[in-house]
Design a protein around this motif. Structure first.
Motif, PDB file in Angstrom:
ATOM      1  N   UNK A  19      25.972   7.672  39.545  1.00 44.09           N
ATOM      2  CA  UNK A  19      25.964   7.661  41.010  1.00 44.09           C
ATOM      3  C   UNK A  19      26.771   6.470  41.527  1.00 44.09           C
ATOM      4  N   UNK A  23      28.009  11.556  43.400  1.00 46.21           N
ATOM      5  CA  UNK A  23      27.249  11.504  42.169  1.00 46.21           C
ATOM      6  C   UNK A  23      27.796  12.530  41.184  1.00 46.21           C
ATOM      7  N   UNK A  69      18.568  13.069  33.294  1.00 44.36           N
ATOM      8  CA  UNK A  69      18.666  14.234  34.166  1.00 44.36           C
ATOM      9  C   UNK A  69      17.409  14.443  35.004  1.00 44.36           C
ATOM     10  N   UNK A  70      16.235  14.065  34.485  1.00 40.24           N
ATOM     11  CA  UNK A  70      15.008  14.290  35.248  1.00 40.24           C
ATOM     12  C   UNK A  70      14.609  13.097  36.111  1.00 40.24           C
ATOM     13  N   UNK A  71      15.352  12.025  36.013  1.00 39.51           N
ATOM     14  CA  UNK A  71      15.152  10.836  36.865  1.00 39.51           C
ATOM     15  C   UNK A  71      13.748  10.245  36.728  1.00 39.51           C
ATOM     16  N   UNK A  72      13.049  10.552  35.633  1.00 46.39           N
ATOM     17  CA  UNK A  72      11.671  10.097  35.474  1.00 46.39           C
ATOM     18  C   UNK A  72      11.572   8.574  35.434  1.00 46.39           C
ATOM     19  N   UNK A  73      12.610   7.931  34.985  1.00 49.57           N
ATOM     20  CA  UNK A  73      12.610   6.472  34.910  1.00 49.57           C
ATOM     21  C   UNK A  73      13.453   5.834  36.005  1.00 49.57           C
ATOM     22  N   UNK A  74      13.738   6.605  37.044  1.00 51.08           N
ATOM     23  CA  UNK A  74      14.513   6.058  38.145  1.00 51.08           C
ATOM     24  C   UNK A  74      15.953   5.832  37.724  1.00 51.08           C
ATOM     25  N   UNK A  75      16.587   4.911  38.400  1.00 54.53           N
ATOM     26  CA  UNK A  75      17.976   4.599  38.120  1.00 54.53           C
ATOM     27  C   UNK A  75      18.105   3.219  37.469  1.00 54.53           C
ATOM     28  N   UNK A  76      19.143   3.055  36.687  1.00 57.09           N
ATOM     29  CA  UNK A  76      19.553   1.744  36.202  1.00 57.09           C
ATOM     30  C   UNK A  76      20.825   1.369  36.951  1.00 57.09           C
ATOM     31  N   UNK A  77      20.814   0.191  37.550  1.00 56.97           N
ATOM     32  CA  UNK A  77      21.926  -0.220  38.407  1.00 56.97           C
ATOM     33  C   UNK A  77      22.835  -1.226  37.722  1.00 56.97           C
ATOM     34  N   UNK A  85       8.596  11.729  42.681  1.00 59.83           N
ATOM     35  CA  UNK A  85       8.584  10.521  41.876  1.00 59.83           C
ATOM     36  C   UNK A  85       8.886   9.376  42.858  1.00 59.83           C
ATOM     37  N   UNK A  89       9.379   5.050  43.489  1.00 58.88           N
ATOM     38  CA  UNK A  89       9.799   3.822  42.819  1.00 58.88           C
ATOM     39  C   UNK A  89       9.829   2.670  43.816  1.00 58.88           C
ATOM     40  N   UNK A 106      11.959  -0.991  43.918  1.00 57.32           N
ATOM     41  CA  UNK A 106      12.982  -1.843  43.327  1.00 57.32           C
ATOM     42  C   UNK A 106      13.001  -3.188  44.043  1.00 57.32           C
ATOM     43  N   UNK A 112       6.982   2.405  38.910  1.00 56.20           N
ATOM     44  CA  UNK A 112       7.271   3.799  39.210  1.00 56.20           C
ATOM     45  C   UNK A 112       6.000   4.638  39.167  1.00 56.20           C
TER      46      UNK A 112
END
Lengths: 113, 119
Positions: free
Chosen positions: A33, A48, A96-104, B32, B34, B36, B49
């Motif tokens: 993204x 994205x 793909x499921x975004x279960x762990x959010x995003x890493x920036x 979901x 979150x 940050x 989360x």
């Protein structure tokens, strides 16, 4: 373990110039993204890529283009920079499921004069 | 569609006081959620989360948040503020579901709350 790497960290452009912001990840994530962050406006999605070979517009795509070069790399191009594009740009990745959010990534601070 | 509202763009507390940052969400599918944190001139770091398991979730640096479906809220709390907690905090929502052509597949952020901690 670098995570998400953005280059450059800082850039000053003149109106009308072009540039490409680079993003590379070693998370093995499918989705990538590009966001821009402006004071008081939170983060707004520019483009994205849900998976390698696909790209889609976000909220604010005008004036930008993207390329998903391979699974690791996702670049953002400004063809003709405008002062309104002065912002901080963040690249992010996710499963793909975004279960762990995003890493920036750590961001690119762009000023257009 | 989905959206996030963070109540209060600025929150100021004294060191040692309770921190409460408010977040309300809207989502047509199970969300979901979150939180940050962003320190000056840095990227965003995941605090905690909620992904449909326990409704009270604990994160890093002593923060926790409770998912309340009936109130569509996901407020962030910390019992005792520390000077190092001063930062901007973002609440965000997404879903595991991809409803074709909609925004479900992406993370939507609130506008952020700047937390100031006074000695």
């Amino acid at each position: 373990n670098a995570g998400v790497t953005q280059t450059p960290k800082f850039q000053v452009l003149k109106t009308g110039q072009s540039m490409t912001l680079q993003c590379a990840q070693d998370m093995n994530h499918n989705s990538m993204y590009w966001y821009r962050q402006d004071p008081g406006m939170g983060l707004r999605l520019i483009y994205y890529s849900a998976s390698e070979g696909t790209t889609d517009k976000g909220e604010v795509p005008n004036g930008y283009n993207v390329s998903r070069l391979n699974k690791r790399e996702f670049s953002l191009r400004l063809e003709s920079a405008a002062p309104s594009q002065t912002s901080v740009y963040f690249c992010a990745t996710s499963t793909s499921d975004r279960r762990n959010g995003y890493t920036f990534g750590s961001g690119t601070r762009l000023t257009v004069v | 569609a989905q959206s996030v509202t963070q109540l209060g763009s600025h929150v100021s507390v004294s060191e040692g006081a309770l921190v409460l940052l408010r977040c309300n969400y809207s989502s047509s599918v199970p969300p979901y959620l979150f939180w940050y944190v962003q320190y000056p001139n840095q990227g965003l770091q995941l605090l905690l989360k909620y992904t449909s398991a326990a409704t009270l979730v604990k994160g890093i640096n002593g923060f926790e948040a409770e998912f309340k479906k009936s109130e569509t809220s996901f407020h962030l709390t910390k019992p005792s503020a520390h000077m190092s907690d001063a930062a901007e905090y973002f609440c965000a929502v997404t879903s595991s579901l991809n409803a074709g052509g909609t925004s479900y597949g992406k993370l939507t952020f609130g506008q952020g709350t700047i937390l100031t901690v006074h000695p």
